[in-house]
Design a protein around this motif. Structure first.
Motif, PDB file in Angstrom:
ATOM      1  N   THR A 196       0.828  -1.214   0.000  1.00 19.53           N
ATOM      2  CA  THR A 196       0.000   0.000   0.000  1.00 19.53           C
ATOM      3  C   THR A 196       0.861   1.263   0.000  1.00 19.53           C
ATOM      4  OG1 THR A 196      -1.788  -1.141   1.168  1.00 19.53           O
ATOM      5  CG2 THR A 196      -1.801   1.261   1.224  1.00 19.53           C
ATOM      6  N   ALA A 200       1.315   3.936  -3.144  1.00 21.80           N
ATOM      7  CA  ALA A 200       1.036   5.370  -2.978  1.00 21.80           C
ATOM      8  C   ALA A 200       2.274   6.206  -3.294  1.00 21.80           C
ATOM      9  CB  ALA A 200       0.554   5.641  -1.559  1.00 21.80           C
ATOM     10  N   TRP A 203       2.868   6.274  -7.010  1.00 22.60           N
ATOM     11  CA  TRP A 203       1.860   7.130  -7.642  1.00 22.60           C
ATOM     12  C   TRP A 203       2.217   8.608  -7.495  1.00 22.60           C
ATOM     13  CZ3 TRP A 203      -2.765   9.404  -4.908  1.00 22.60           C
ATOM     14  CH2 TRP A 203      -3.601  10.065  -5.814  1.00 22.60           C
ATOM     15  N   ARG A 204       2.805   8.974  -6.346  1.00 21.82           N
ATOM     16  CA  ARG A 204       3.183  10.373  -6.100  1.00 21.82           C
ATOM     17  C   ARG A 204       4.679  10.600  -6.345  1.00 21.82           C
ATOM     18  NH1 ARG A 204      -0.654  13.045  -2.927  1.00 21.82           N
ATOM     19  NH2 ARG A 204       0.570  14.909  -3.482  1.00 21.82           N
ATOM     20  N   GLY A 235       3.066   6.934   6.662  1.00 22.00           N
ATOM     21  CA  GLY A 235       3.479   5.694   6.004  1.00 22.00           C
ATOM     22  C   GLY A 235       4.755   5.128   6.590  1.00 22.00           C
TER      23      GLY A 235
END
Length: 325
Positions: A196, A200, A203-204, A235
């Motif tokens: 996860t 993320a 993606w960023r 995170g």
């Protein structure tokens, strides 16, 4: 190439150890042959396989967390434990081992206590660094993390000093890091959290590259710097807390491995993060294997060999930072 090395390291971790397994038995166990020795199959599938997968996930997660922390704080010496996570986890785990009644230890367990301690330290650090209406300052976060670390380290030392010697020995073994006793039940949460956070971050990746330009430039380009930095901290805390809960304190991976990846592939996060995760998994799987075989049947703590192997690259990084400064 790096994935092939990871596969080879994991196979070595599964098939080498204190129990000797012949090549024919290894093949039979790997292919699920019903004629494979049952005792050796149990060793491979119930003891070694979950342990190797767990340390691979922990190495990947800590390396990812280290790369993100170094980006968020723009500090080459930042690591996942900078925000007091390891100290909070240590204090909670030592208190559980030394002081908790048996029924509480059975219900909670050391891993959950360590995770809760890491979460508490993370919350205190953010609380000290937070200023209403302003972005989280990297310098303030670092200073808050140092203060929280010192507080929990003193608590840990106090617990160890006045604790029962037998319980203290068990606590010290956990503090130095070990993957012994890992089973399949430890893997789902680790795998879910790692995938996860990695998804993320990937993606960023463009925003992470922009963050390296500085807060002012990133904000001028329309990026919500404070929110992104907060998400990185959350995170990182999740990955670090889970790794501490499963294997104790595993230092240096999140500090050293991201720099190894940058030297190989550069600082672009879309390429850096996957390589750092694979290298972290390789490093921790290999170190865990050495811990099992060097003094067999005794087992070395992970922290001992990690510190030994991390010293030369850490000195190299310090020299680079000094030369740049």
């Amino acid at each position: 190439m790096s994935l092939a090395l990871l596969g080879a390291a994991m196979l070595a971790g599964v098939f080498w150890g204190t129990a000797q397994i012949g090549w024919s038995d290894r093949w039979a166990i790997l292919t699920g042959d019903p004629e494979a020795p049952r005792s050796l199959s149990l060793i491979v599938w119930q003891w070694r396989m979950p342990r190797v997968l767990a340390v691979a996930l922990i190495g990947a997660g800590l390396s990812l967390a280290g790369a993100l922390m170094q980006t968020a704080l723009r500090n080459p010496l930042a690591d996942p434990y900078l925000m007091g996570l390891s100290s909070g986890a240590s204090a909670a785990a030592v208190a559980m081992i030394i002081w908790a009644p048996a029924w509480i230890a059975d219900v909670l367990g050391v891993p959950l206590a360590a995770f809760l301690g890491a979460s508490a330290a993370f919350g205190i650090t953010l609380g000290l660094a937070f200023r209403p209406g302003r972005m989280l300052s990297p310098l303030v976060v670092i200073l808050a993390g140092v203060a929280v670390s010192l507080m929990f380290q003193s608590l840990t030392a106090f617990f160890l000093y006045i604790g029962d010697p037998q319980a203290t020995r068990a606590a010290l073994g956990w503090l130095m890091g070990t993957a012994a006793g890992t089973d399949w039940s430890d893997l789902p949460v680790l795998a879910l959290a790692t995938t996860t956070v990695a998804g993320a971050a990937f993606w960023r990746a463009g925003d992470l590259d922009t963050l390296l330009l500085g807060d002012e430039r990133a904000a001028a380009l329309g990026m919500r710097v404070g929110l992104l930095r907060l998400l990185i901290f959350v995170g990182t805390a999740l990955l670090t807390g889970l790794s501490v809960a499963v294997a104790g304190i595993v230092g240096f991976v999140g500090l050293i491995v991201p720099h190894m990846a940058r030297l190989l592939i550069g600082a672009r996060h879309r390429r850096l993060l996957p390589l750092a995760m694979v290298l972290g998994a390789i490093v921790l799987v290999c170190v865990d294997l050495l811990c099992r075989v060097l003094l067999a049947p005794e087992e070395l703590p992970l922290g001992v060999l990690l510190a030994l192997f991390a010293a030369p690259p850490f000195i190299f990084i310090l020299r680079r930072v000094r030369d740049v400064a």
